[in-house]
Design a protein around this motif. Structure first.
Motif, PDB file in Angstrom:
ATOM      1  N   ALA A 183      27.647 -50.791  11.064  1.00  0.00           N
ATOM      2  CA  ALA A 183      27.393 -50.327  12.431  1.00  0.00           C
ATOM      3  C   ALA A 183      27.331 -48.807  12.518  1.00  0.00           C
ATOM      4  N   ALA A 184      27.501 -48.097  11.386  1.00  0.00           N
ATOM      5  CA  ALA A 184      27.702 -46.646  11.423  1.00  0.00           C
ATOM      6  C   ALA A 184      26.516 -45.915  12.031  1.00  0.00           C
ATOM      7  N   GLY A 185      26.824 -45.031  12.996  1.00  0.00           N
ATOM      8  CA  GLY A 185      25.768 -44.224  13.585  1.00  0.00           C
ATOM      9  C   GLY A 185      26.079 -42.743  13.499  1.00  0.00           C
ATOM     10  N   ASP A 186      27.343 -42.416  13.146  1.00  0.00           N
ATOM     11  CA  ASP A 186      27.775 -41.020  13.168  1.00  0.00           C
ATOM     12  C   ASP A 186      28.111 -40.563  11.749  1.00  0.00           C
ATOM     13  N   ALA A 187      27.228 -39.763  11.177  1.00  0.00           N
ATOM     14  CA  ALA A 187      27.394 -39.341   9.775  1.00  0.00           C
ATOM     15  C   ALA A 187      28.550 -38.363   9.610  1.00  0.00           C
ATOM     16  N   LEU A 188      29.060 -37.805  10.725  1.00  0.00           N
ATOM     17  CA  LEU A 188      30.040 -36.730  10.607  1.00  0.00           C
ATOM     18  C   LEU A 188      31.494 -37.203  10.620  1.00  0.00           C
ATOM     19  N   THR A 189      31.727 -38.445  11.041  1.00  0.00           N
ATOM     20  CA  THR A 189      33.107 -38.905  11.119  1.00  0.00           C
ATOM     21  C   THR A 189      33.584 -39.417   9.766  1.00  0.00           C
ATOM     22  N   ASP A 190      34.913 -39.499   9.590  1.00  0.00           N
ATOM     23  CA  ASP A 190      35.447 -40.064   8.350  1.00  0.00           C
ATOM     24  C   ASP A 190      35.434 -41.587   8.456  1.00  0.00           C
ATOM     25  N   ASP A 191      35.874 -42.235   7.388  1.00  0.00           N
ATOM     26  CA  ASP A 191      35.787 -43.697   7.362  1.00  0.00           C
ATOM     27  C   ASP A 191      36.692 -44.323   8.409  1.00  0.00           C
ATOM     28  N   ALA A 192      37.900 -43.752   8.580  1.00  0.00           N
ATOM     29  CA  ALA A 192      38.799 -44.274   9.609  1.00  0.00           C
ATOM     30  C   ALA A 192      38.180 -44.081  10.988  1.00  0.00           C
ATOM     31  N   GLY A 193      37.422 -42.997  11.166  1.00  0.00           N
ATOM     32  CA  GLY A 193      36.746 -42.749  12.444  1.00  0.00           C
ATOM     33  C   GLY A 193      35.727 -43.840  12.754  1.00  0.00           C
ATOM     34  N   LEU A 194      35.003 -44.275  11.729  1.00  0.00           N
ATOM     35  CA  LEU A 194      34.030 -45.360  11.910  1.00  0.00           C
ATOM     36  C   LEU A 194      34.740 -46.640  12.334  1.00  0.00           C
ATOM     37  N   VAL A 195      35.876 -46.905  11.695  1.00  0.00           N
ATOM     38  CA  VAL A 195      36.633 -48.117  11.992  1.00  0.00           C
ATOM     39  C   VAL A 195      37.238 -48.043  13.396  1.00  0.00           C
ATOM     40  N   GLU A 196      37.727 -46.847  13.777  1.00  0.00           N
ATOM     41  CA  GLU A 196      38.251 -46.646  15.142  1.00  0.00           C
ATOM     42  C   GLU A 196      37.195 -47.034  16.175  1.00  0.00           C
ATOM     43  N   LYS A 197      35.951 -46.643  15.897  1.00  0.00           N
ATOM     44  CA  LYS A 197      34.868 -46.930  16.853  1.00  0.00           C
ATOM     45  C   LYS A 197      34.645 -48.420  17.029  1.00  0.00           C
ATOM     46  N   GLN A 198      35.085 -49.206  16.021  1.00  0.00           N
ATOM     47  CA  GLN A 198      34.977 -50.666  16.110  1.00  0.00           C
ATOM     48  C   GLN A 198      36.165 -51.254  16.867  1.00  0.00           C
ATOM     49  N   GLY A 199      37.077 -50.377  17.311  1.00  0.00           N
ATOM     50  CA  GLY A 199      38.240 -50.847  18.065  1.00  0.00           C
ATOM     51  C   GLY A 199      39.379 -51.339  17.189  1.00  0.00           C
TER      52      GLY A 199
END
Ligand code: CTP
Ligand code: MG
Length: 238
Positions: A183-199
């Motif tokens: 689902a990643a759309g933001d290349a600038l966040t870290d991996d935990a940031g991507l997971v946070e976005k998934q709730g």
């Protein structure tokens, strides 16, 4: 054939190592710069391979250095090397795609954190194993932090008691990291940031001063000193 370390291990470690190292100054890609005579990536992989739960290591190398990195790491540990991408997230995604069936826990670890102790790898993995879908190692913030505007005027003081500085390895239940990357759309966040976005809740464990990220020449000098003194400098985890 896919490389294996502990065939009974439940952890795959992805090692993004494809960055240029611009902030370190001119020279080879950062993962291949020397620390005490050996490339940063060699230091990092040696410590990952010493962590008992690690089944697989996948390194994302600079595209022009894939063959050289394979040769470099062959005597250190059985690792899989894939070409990295232009952004860190692309490098992580390329490494994730190369993880074989088996390990249920995936750690993402910067090659630039070359002195990270194997014990930190195990503590992050253990927290995932115990039921946390996403785990990050953190340190307290020691400096006073100010928020400023575009003219460098202070807007206010941030309460640092609620702040944490985040390190790697970051650990995930494999399905959770795979879904976040899909689902990643933001290349600038870290991996935990991507997971946070998934709730998904992200759990913090104590980090290590030795897991410092070698970013600027000062950090490289500090890492040289830490190695020269046998990593005996007192840290939060000692
Ligand atoms: N990384 C990567 N692929 C990229 C960019 C970074 O695999 N396209 C990796 C780096 O090799 C490093 C980690 O991500 O191990 C953290 O990145 P950073 O410390 O920023 O390293 P560099 O990008 O190499 O450094 P700089 O930003 O100074 O160029
Ligand atoms: Mg970078």
């Amino acid at each position: 054939m896919t490389a294996q370390l502990n065939p009974r291990g439940d952890v795959a470690v992805l090692v993004p190592a494809a960055g240029a190292g611009v902030r370190l100054g001119p020279g080879r890609p950062k993962a291949l710069r020397l620390l005490a005579g050996e490339p940063l990536l060699v230091h990092a992989v040696r410590r990952l391979a010493a962590a008992a739960s690690v089944h697989t290591i996948v390194v994302a190398a600079p595209i022009a250095e894939v063959a050289a990195v394979r040769e470099l790491l062959a005597p250190i540990a059985p690792v899989t090397v894939v070409p990295g991408g232009a952004e860190r997230q692309e490098s992580v995604a390329a490494a994730l795609a190369a993880v074989p069936a088996g390990p249920d826990i995936v750690l993402v670890h910067d090659a630039a954190r070359a002195l990270t102790p194997p014990a930190l790898v195990e503590s992050v993995a253990a927290a995932v194993r115990s039921g946390h879908d996403a785990v990050i190692p953190v340190l307290p913030v020691v400096d006073t932090i100010k928020e400023v505007d575009a003219d460098e005027l202070v807007l206010g003081t941030v309460d640092r008691r609620a702040l944490r500085a985040v390190q790697t390895p970051q650990g995930f239940r494999r399905s959770v990291l795979a879904a976040a990357h899909a689902a990643a759309g933001d290349a600038l966040t870290d991996d935990a940031g991507l997971v946070e976005k998934q709730g998904v809740p992200v759990f913090c464990v104590p980090g290590s001063d030795h897991a410092l990220k070698i970013t600027r020449p000062f950090d490289l000098a500090l890492a040289e000193h830490l190695l020269a003194t046998g990593l005996r400098t007192r840290t939060l985890d000692s």
